[in-house]
Design an enzyme around this catalytic site. Structure first.
Site, PDB file in Angstrom:
ATOM      1  N   GLN A   9       0.891  -1.454  -0.446  1.00  0.00           N
ATOM      2  CA  GLN A   9      -0.009   0.066   0.115  1.00  0.00           C
ATOM      3  C   GLN A   9       0.589   1.150  -0.138  1.00  0.00           C
ATOM      4  O   GLN A   9       1.808   1.019   1.145  1.00  0.00           O
ATOM      5  CB  GLN A   9      -1.147   0.014   0.992  1.00  0.00           C
ATOM      6  CG  GLN A   9      -2.077   0.991   1.539  1.00  0.00           C
ATOM      7  CD  GLN A   9      -2.981   0.700   2.373  1.00  0.00           C
ATOM      8  OE1 GLN A   9      -2.837  -0.888   2.322  1.00  0.00           O
ATOM      9  NE2 GLN A   9      -4.110   1.271   2.137  1.00  0.00           N
ATOM     10  N   SER A  87       3.925  -6.292   3.275  1.00  0.00           N
ATOM     11  CA  SER A  87       2.732  -5.998   3.141  1.00  0.00           C
ATOM     12  C   SER A  87       2.002  -6.895   2.622  1.00  0.00           C
ATOM     13  O   SER A  87       1.536  -7.937   1.837  1.00  0.00           O
ATOM     14  CB  SER A  87       2.378  -5.495   3.679  1.00  0.00           C
ATOM     15  OG  SER A  87       1.268  -4.627   4.435  1.00  0.00           O
ATOM     16  N   LEU A  88       0.691  -5.982   1.483  1.00  0.00           N
ATOM     17  CA  LEU A  88      -0.101  -6.214   0.932  1.00  0.00           C
ATOM     18  C   LEU A  88       0.655  -7.409  -0.563  1.00  0.00           C
ATOM     19  O   LEU A  88      -0.051  -8.519  -1.173  1.00  0.00           O
ATOM     20  CB  LEU A  88      -1.459  -5.051   0.218  1.00  0.00           C
ATOM     21  CG  LEU A  88      -1.587  -5.628  -0.771  1.00  0.00           C
ATOM     22  CD1 LEU A  88      -1.485  -5.041  -2.360  1.00  0.00           C
ATOM     23  CD2 LEU A  88      -2.540  -6.668  -1.033  1.00  0.00           C
ATOM     24  N   ARG A 112      -9.610  -8.585   2.503  1.00  0.00           N
ATOM     25  CA  ARG A 112      -8.035  -8.283   3.607  1.00  0.00           C
ATOM     26  C   ARG A 112      -8.335  -6.254   3.633  1.00  0.00           C
ATOM     27  O   ARG A 112      -8.688  -5.792   4.855  1.00  0.00           O
ATOM     28  CB  ARG A 112      -7.165  -8.157   2.844  1.00  0.00           C
ATOM     29  CG  ARG A 112      -5.626  -8.033   3.698  1.00  0.00           C
ATOM     30  CD  ARG A 112      -4.162  -8.550   3.411  1.00  0.00           C
ATOM     31  NE  ARG A 112      -3.350  -8.055   4.212  1.00  0.00           N
ATOM     32  CZ  ARG A 112      -2.597  -7.122   4.537  1.00  0.00           C
ATOM     33  NH1 ARG A 112      -2.742  -6.100   2.930  1.00  0.00           N
ATOM     34  NH2 ARG A 112      -1.144  -7.083   5.022  1.00  0.00           N
ATOM     35  N   HIS A 196      -0.800  -3.087  10.970  1.00  0.00           N
ATOM     36  CA  HIS A 196       0.298  -3.829  11.487  1.00  0.00           C
ATOM     37  C   HIS A 196       0.194  -3.451  13.252  1.00  0.00           C
ATOM     38  O   HIS A 196       1.835  -3.159  13.267  1.00  0.00           O
ATOM     39  CB  HIS A 196       1.339  -4.047  11.224  1.00  0.00           C
ATOM     40  CG  HIS A 196       1.325  -4.213   9.131  1.00  0.00           C
ATOM     41  ND1 HIS A 196       1.568  -5.925   9.015  1.00  0.00           N
ATOM     42  CD2 HIS A 196       1.647  -3.678   8.129  1.00  0.00           C
ATOM     43  CE1 HIS A 196       0.998  -6.242   7.621  1.00  0.00           C
ATOM     44  NE2 HIS A 196       1.010  -4.138   7.040  1.00  0.00           N
ATOM     45  N   GLN A 245       0.670 -11.805  10.167  1.00  0.00           N
ATOM     46  CA  GLN A 245       0.916 -10.643   9.897  1.00  0.00           C
ATOM     47  C   GLN A 245      -0.075  -9.481   9.920  1.00  0.00           C
ATOM     48  O   GLN A 245       0.950  -7.886   9.801  1.00  0.00           O
ATOM     49  CB  GLN A 245       1.258 -10.730   8.120  1.00  0.00           C
ATOM     50  CG  GLN A 245       1.882  -9.652   7.162  1.00  0.00           C
ATOM     51  CD  GLN A 245       1.030  -9.183   6.334  1.00  0.00           C
ATOM     52  OE1 GLN A 245       0.075  -9.079   5.564  1.00  0.00           O
ATOM     53  NE2 GLN A 245       1.756 -10.026   4.776  1.00  0.00           N
TER      54      GLN A 245
END
Length: 305
Positions: A9, A87-88, A112, A196, A245
């Site tokens: 992101q 991440s993503l 998500r 996170h 995560q």
């Protein structure tokens, strides 16, 4: 040894992926399929949407996944011995590595994005970048700031670049005291939630339920995963790591170092923008680094001079 890395992101931009869609029939088919799975046109938001629309978490994550995965399918897996995503981007890496089917990955990324956006509304929080501070000073900074609420390291992006996440008061407290801990700069980020961090806990249970309904296979090439910073192929480990995560730190700096230690000498960022290329350059200067975002760059990568 070559690795593909996939952005997360923040790498989105208006018009992203449009040239790939217009010039490559396989990409058009893939993106049209995603629109059909979703029941709305993510491609219209990517190509014609406003910045405001595109930066909504539920749109951003899908757009980046789709752009990155489309480019990766054109490049193919030949010569690529490892993958990772920030991440993503980890979902893109897992789909590319054969652990997730495209259709399942689209549904998973959509879920998500929705869950993270809704957790951000349920537990309002924020994030901040801490630049130029030694990693050793981090514990002291977080301990002091924790007097004002929940705060933790969200991303270890590169040496001297850490992102923290948590309650608004605690993150702002950390920003205020960071210069006294040696930070060159500390700046609150414009985000829709404390990603996170434990504030994402409401999303964790539902994501686990969604993952339970999806087949995850062993990865055909190792994926160096965010929460463990080591190459993983086991389907069971992949599932557990994806759930962790959401509330755990993204160990990007450590993951890149682990890939270098495993023999990776060349990193190719596949997807929008150049964020990961910049980070990798600061983590390991000896690595060869390239990026593939546009249709022209895909052509150049497929047909080197």
């Amino acid at each position: 040894m070559k690795a593909f890395v996939f952005p997360g992101q923040g790498s989105q931009y208006c018009g992203m992926g449009r040239d790939l869609y217009e010039r490559v029939p396989e990409v058009k088919a893939l993106m049209d399929k995603a629109d059909a799975i979703l029941g709305f046109s993510i491609t219209n938001i990517m190509f014609n949407g406003s910045e405001e629309e595109l930066k909504q978490t539920r749109h951003t994550q899908l757009a980046i996944f789709l752009h990155s995965y489309a480019a990766a399918t054109l490049l193919g897996r030949e010569g690529v011995e490892m993958a990772a995503g920030h991440s993503l981007g980890e979902y893109t890496a897992l789909c590319f590595a054969g652990a997730l089917d495209f259709e399942d990955a689209v549904k998973l990324v959509a879920k998500r994005g929705e869950l993270m956006q809704s957790a951000g509304q349920q537990n309002p929080g924020t994030m901040a970048a801490i630049i130029g501070m030694k990693d050793e000073a981090l514990d002291g900074l977080l301990q002091e700031a924790a007097a004002a609420g929940v705060v933790q390291a969200a991303n270890f992006n590169s040496p001297g670049q850490i992102v923290i996440s948590g309650d608004v008061d605690a993150v702002r407290k950390a920003v205020e005291i960071a210069p006294s801990k040696g930070a060159r700069m500390a700046k609150e980020l414009v985000v829709s939630g404390a990603f996170h961090s434990p504030l994402m806990k409401p999303a964790e249970k539902e994501l686990a339920e969604t993952l339970d309904a999806i087949t995850i296979r062993d990865a055909e090439i190792p994926v160096c995963m965010n929460v463990v910073a080591k190459p993983v192929t086991s389907a069971a480990e992949i599932r557990a790591n994806l759930i962790s995560q959401l509330t755990s730190s993204v160990l990007w700096s450590q993951s890149v170092q682990a890939m270098v230690d495993a023999g990776v000498t060349e990193f190719v960022e596949v997807g929008p923008q150049k964020v990961l290329q910049g980070l990798i350059k600061r983590i390991n200067r000896a690595s060869a680094i390239a990026g593939v975002d546009t249709a022209d760059q895909v052509d150049a990568a497929r047909n080197p001079a």
